[in-house]
Design an enzyme around this catalytic site. Structure first.
Site, PDB file in Angstrom:
ATOM      1  N   MET A   1      -6.610  30.304  55.193  1.00  0.00           N
ATOM      2  CA  MET A   1      -5.712  29.607  54.601  1.00  0.00           C
ATOM      3  C   MET A   1      -5.614  28.313  54.870  1.00  0.00           C
ATOM      4  SD  MET A   1      -3.972  32.056  52.887  1.00  0.00           S
ATOM      5  CE  MET A   1      -2.614  31.300  52.380  1.00  0.00           C
ATOM      6  N   ARG A   2      -6.409  27.695  55.503  1.00  0.00           N
ATOM      7  CA  ARG A   2      -6.193  25.978  55.792  1.00  0.00           C
ATOM      8  C   ARG A   2      -6.693  25.169  54.562  1.00  0.00           C
ATOM      9  NH1 ARG A   2      -9.162  25.589  60.229  1.00  0.00           N
ATOM     10  NH2 ARG A   2      -7.574  25.649  61.805  1.00  0.00           N
TER      11      ARG A   2
END
Length: 704
Positions: A275-276
């Site tokens: 999700m970065r």
């Protein structure tokens, strides 16, 4: 060297690089920038110039950790700080040298005073110096892995921790992280790439007019740095004011549901791990809107954010081409159209810097460093000038040219290169013994990090204390030193350094048979697939690699030892085959290459991987019996202690076993192409256990 940096607004071209740096200046939460590009493209110049655009910072007077007067760090080692007026200073740009030690990066703790007096005597490192400024790492891909881990952890957490034997110090470390690298010198690991917020690919301009402007500005800067900076002072002030205004506007920017859906769909559509990427894209799009003077994020902001935040997160291995499919990006974004905003004539809709600087046109006579921001010095012209990229030969500097069919000694025509088979996970190949080379993941070595194996007197500055050995050395002298009370009297001579064992990276030198005996298309494809697999393994284990090929009348160094395994893979794909088999020439070329590399890097141990069927049908220019020459060359390498592995490529129902003979002369094992696969280890272990059990049973029967 002048102390006056080249002005940021005078950089020619390089719009993506300047935009990425400015977005991080507006919102440091974006996570920094990794700048990838060829040498001489002003990567370092643009980064150094950025520090002049950052707003000044308020600091507590005398605080070595740059605490803000209004909100000092409660855990600051120099604290607690009393309320009072602060001092103002420019934002710092701190450079981390590639050869820096861990103590220089995170700071050093005086272990002797900590043990004897219970005092946390701490000397700040570069992370403390860079707090609330810029930390710049040139050639970040050459930095030792454990330093990169420490660096990126601090950047992610906003704090640095120094812990030694139960004594710990923590201080704030929030900075803008900028790294530059030349991909030809090796890649960063994918998990480290992901920790950089944005990435930018830079290259020198091929437009003559722009290259002329680069040279003109560079020469003007070198002739009169102060006068040059004065001529660009107005442009610098405008950019600095725009950064300040964008920072003030940033909290007011709205990231609507449509923009969030566009970001999520883009990351999912490009199959980005984790999700970065979504978070970085959201922060980048918000910063883009603020930089443009808007309070809402638009589709063009999301698109630009994707182009900066996603390319380096899509690479699964070093052989994947960087970049993003812009057609796919547009199709994804078109599924979530923006609501048409009311046009505002007072706002600038273009968030990107103009062609002559972030704010448009500027003076005509100024220039970059490193050959100029935006380009390298112009290439020479005339009959002696180097060839252009389109005309340049593919042979690397220092390599021999590929032999033509005529140079093959009439031994057969050159055949076209074949594609490599799919790579696979290989079994572990390592150098026996204990080395002291660069940190890596292949062979056993004495390293700064790893499991503790013993203790010794420190050689120079103490870095890793062995507590038990230190106490044992100090204990017999307590009475003579007048010890009273519970404290232990420790002196410098008592300190013991922990010796640790970890893994090192090696020089893996491939010697590949490209002769006619290997030229069957299916067979050569399998051979290339095996070498490609070993190259991927070398990348993961942080090795240097080199490539020697032999065919026809001799051998050539197709790739001098380098950390860029993707370059090695490209040379392997282009490898032609055909001609006779000068095995001895290949081994002698390996001997010469290793001799030179031993002078350059004596601590890096080599691993020679010979990929051949063992045939020797040509002595080349050496003369004599080919098989005798190859055996003599192999035994010479073995006598010098070179660790070797022979990958046996012989196939068919009738096998001569010549690769096994070569392996015996080299003093190393022979492994088949199938045996090179990691999934063949189970059978190998089973065979070894069966052999050991059989031998044990035989011994027991004889004893009975």
């Amino acid at each position: 060297m002048s102390s006056i940096h080249f002005p940021f607004s005078a950089v020619v071209g390089q719009d993506d690089l300047r935009l990425a740096l400015l977005l991080n200046a507006v919102s440091p939460a974006v996570g920094g920038v990794l700048v990838r590009g060829e040498k001489g493209t002003a990567k370092s110049t643009a980064v150094r110039a950025l520090s002049a655009l950052l707003p000044q910072v308020d600091v507590v007077p005398g605080c070595r950790f740059s605490c803000a007067p209004g909100a000092p760090d409660p855990a600051c080692p120099d604290g607690p700080h009393e309320p009072g007026p602060g001092a103002v200073r420019p934002a710092r740009m701190v450079e981390l040298p590639v050869g820096a030690s861990e103590d220089r990066l995170v700071g050093a703790l005086d272990i002797e005073r900590a043990l004897a007096e219970g005092v946390k005597a701490f000397e700040p490192g570069l992370l403390a110096d860079a707090h609330r400024g810029i930390l710049y790492v040139d050639e970040v891909n050459l930095l030792h892995d454990h330093l990169v881990d420490v660096l990126l952890d601090a950047a992610a957490m906003g704090a640095s921790y120094v812990e030694r034997e139960g004594v710990s110090v923590r201080h704030a470390a929030r900075f803008l992280l900028v790294g530059t690298m030349n991909p030809e010198e090796g890649e960063l690991r994918p998990q480290l790439l992901d920790r950089f917020g944005l990435t930018v690919e830079v290259a020198a301009s091929r437009e003559p007019a722009q290259r002329v402007e680069v040279v003109r500005r560079r020469l003007a800067y070198e002739d009169d740095p102060a006068g040059f900076a004065t001529r660009w002072a107005g442009d610098e002030h405008e950019v600095r004011a725009r950064v300040v205004a964008a920072r003030a506007l940033l909290p007011k920017v709205s990231l609507g549901d449509t923009a969030l859906l566009q970001i999520a769909a883009t990351c999912a559509g490009f199959e980005v791990d984790g999700m970065r990427a979504d978070i970085v894209m959201a922060r980048t799009a918000t910063a883009l809107a603020a930089w443009a003077g808007r309070t809402e994020v638009r589709k063009e902001d999301v698109r630009q954010a994707a182009l900066l935040a996603l390319p380096h997160r899509r690479r699964r291995n070093p052989f994947d081409a960087p970049g993003l499919d812009e057609d796919l990006l547009d199709r994804i974004l078109d599924e979530f159209p923006d609501e048409e905003p009311e046009p505002d004539p007072d706002l600038d809709p273009d968030p990107e810097p103009g062609p002559e600087g972030p704010d448009g046109n500027g003076p005509d006579d100024s220039g970059p460093g490193d050959g100029g921001p935006g380009g390298t010095p112009p290439q020479e012209s005339g009959p002696d000038a180097p060839a252009s990229d389109a005309e340049a030969p593919q042979t690397p500097e220092g390599s021999e040219p590929q032999p033509s069919a005529q140079e093959n000694g009439g031994a057969g025509p050159e055949q076209a290169a074949v594609r490599a088979a799919e790579p696979f996970r290989t079994k572990m190949l390592s150098v026996p013994g204990l080395g002291e080379g660069a940190s890596g993941r292949r062979s056993r070595a004495r390293t700064a990090h790893g499991r503790t194996t013993g203790a010794q007197r420190p050689r120079g500055h103490l870095t890793k204390l062995h507590l038990a050995a230190t106490i044992q050395a100090a204990a017999p002298h307590q009475k003579a030193r007048g010890r009273s009370g519970r404290g232990l009297v420790v002196r410098k001579d008592d300190l013991r350094q922990a010796t640790r064992e970890g893994r090192e990276g090696n020089l893996v030198l491939f010697v590949v048979d490209a002769s006619g005996s290997m030229a069957a298309r299916q067979r050569m494809g399998a051979v290339k697939g095996a070498v490609l697999s070993l190259l991927l393994d070398a990348y993961q284990r942080r090795d240097k690699v080199g490539l020697i090929t032999f065919r026809g009348a001799g051998a050539q160094l197709a790739l001098p030892p380098t950390s860029s395994v993707d370059t090695a893979a490209a040379r392997l794909e282009q490898l032609p085959t055909g001609g006779r088999t000068p095995l001895a020439a290949g081994l002698l070329k390996a001997h010469e290459t290793l001799r030179i590399e031993r002078l350059r890097d004596p601590s890096r141990r080599p691993l020679l991987v010979v990929v051949t069927d063992g045939r020797a049908t040509s002595a080349g220019a050496l003369g004599g019996d080919p098989r005798e020459l190859s055996g003599r060359s192999a035994r010479m390498l073995a006598a010098e202690g070179v660790a070797s592995v022979v990958v046996d490529c012989e196939s068919g129902p009738v096998r001569l076993g010549l690769a096994g003979v070569l392996a015996a002369d080299l003093g190393g094992p022979a492994v088949t192409l199938d045996g090179l696969r990691a999934d063949s280890l189970a059978g190998l272990v089973k065979d070894v256990r069966t052999a050991v059990t059989s031998q044990s049973s035989h011994t027991n029967r004889r004893a009975a």
